[in-house]
Design an enzyme around this catalytic site. Structure first.
Site, PDB file in Angstrom:
ATOM      1  CG  ASP A   8      -7.963 -60.247  11.722  1.00  0.00           C
ATOM      2  OD1 ASP A   8      -9.040 -60.913  10.883  1.00  0.00           O
ATOM      3  OD2 ASP A   8      -7.990 -60.556  13.100  1.00  0.00           O
ATOM      4  CG  ASP A 129     -17.663 -62.913  16.292  1.00  0.00           C
ATOM      5  OD1 ASP A 129     -17.335 -63.758  15.735  1.00  0.00           O
ATOM      6  OD2 ASP A 129     -17.964 -61.730  15.637  1.00  0.00           O
TER       7      ASP A 129
END
Length: 239
Positions: A8, A129
């Site tokens: 990330d 998500d």
């Protein structure tokens, strides 16, 4: 089952968050590319990159680093975060990204999504998500009233063959994967499912392999030392 290590990115640095909270940021290295090369050496067959700045702001922000990784290593990468248009997808594909993960755009602009699926086909995956079973968008900040199973069915009907399912409440926590959630989804769709969020140790990897899903994304467990990537790949048979 394929193991996909995650990187990330915030402000050009590799980071990990806790439950998607941008205030709980931990820098896990100095170079995104160096980490990617390390994953490649360990035997990874794919790498998962997320532009967290882009996810929150709604535009590609760390694209130069992402493209540099795509052009500097010899394994494919998948990218999510801040990809909100046809042009974004085309730019990434033209510059060597193998798989594009769409999340917010898949919910907010279905007409554009259909065009992208038509033109880029298997290069497109959808990020599912969710928190408590409902989708979250815009860097996981905005919660919707869309159930993850209904949404996954909808994506399958549009021709999507690959979804990445993240239980946000477990992401970055090392609390273990949400196996039951994944099993419920498997009953409802017939597409590739990649699990993400909460993977703690090699026992989690074995549990996920037992339910026969396509892949698992691992982040914090690698950076904390809970999981050795090379050994984990051996456990799943190098797939």
């Amino acid at each position: 089952m394929i193991i996909i290590p995650a990187i990330d990115i915030i402000e050009q640095k590799p980071v990990r968050l806790y439950q998607g909270n941008y205030e709980k940021k931990e820098i896990v290295g100095q170079s995104v590319l160096d980490i990617a090369r390390g994953f490649e050496r360990a035997g990874a067959k794919y790498i998962h990159l997320v532009d967290l700045d882009g996810a929150k702001d709604g535009r590609l922000i760390n694209k130069e680093i992402i493209i540099n990784v795509a052009k500097s290593i010899n394994i494919p990468i998948e990218v999510g975060g801040g990809i909100r248009s046809y042009d974004d997808v085309k730019y990434l594909v033209d510059n060597g990204v193998s798989r594009i993960i769409l999340g917010t755009m898949a919910i907010e602009n279905k007409d554009a999504l259909k065009e992208i699926i038509t033109d880029f086909k298997d290069k497109i995956a959808i990020g599912v998500d969710c928190r408590n079973g409902y989708l979250c968008t815009r860097g996981w900040i905005k919660k919707s009233n869309i159930n993850y199973i209904e949404f996954s069915r909808d994506m399958e009907s549009l021709g999507i063959k690959n979804i990445i399912v993240t239980d946000i409440s477990k992401d970055g926590t090392l609390m273990g994967s949400n196996i039951e959630m994944l099993k419920e989804l498997q009953k409802e769709v017939n597409i590739k499912i990649t699990a993400s969020g909460g993977v703690r140790d090699i026992h989690d990897i074995k549990k996920l392999k037992e339910i026969n899903i396509y892949g698992v994304i691992i982040g914090k467990a690698l950076y904390s030392g809970n999981i050795n990537l090379k050994k984990a790949i051996e456990v799943v048979g190098g797939a």
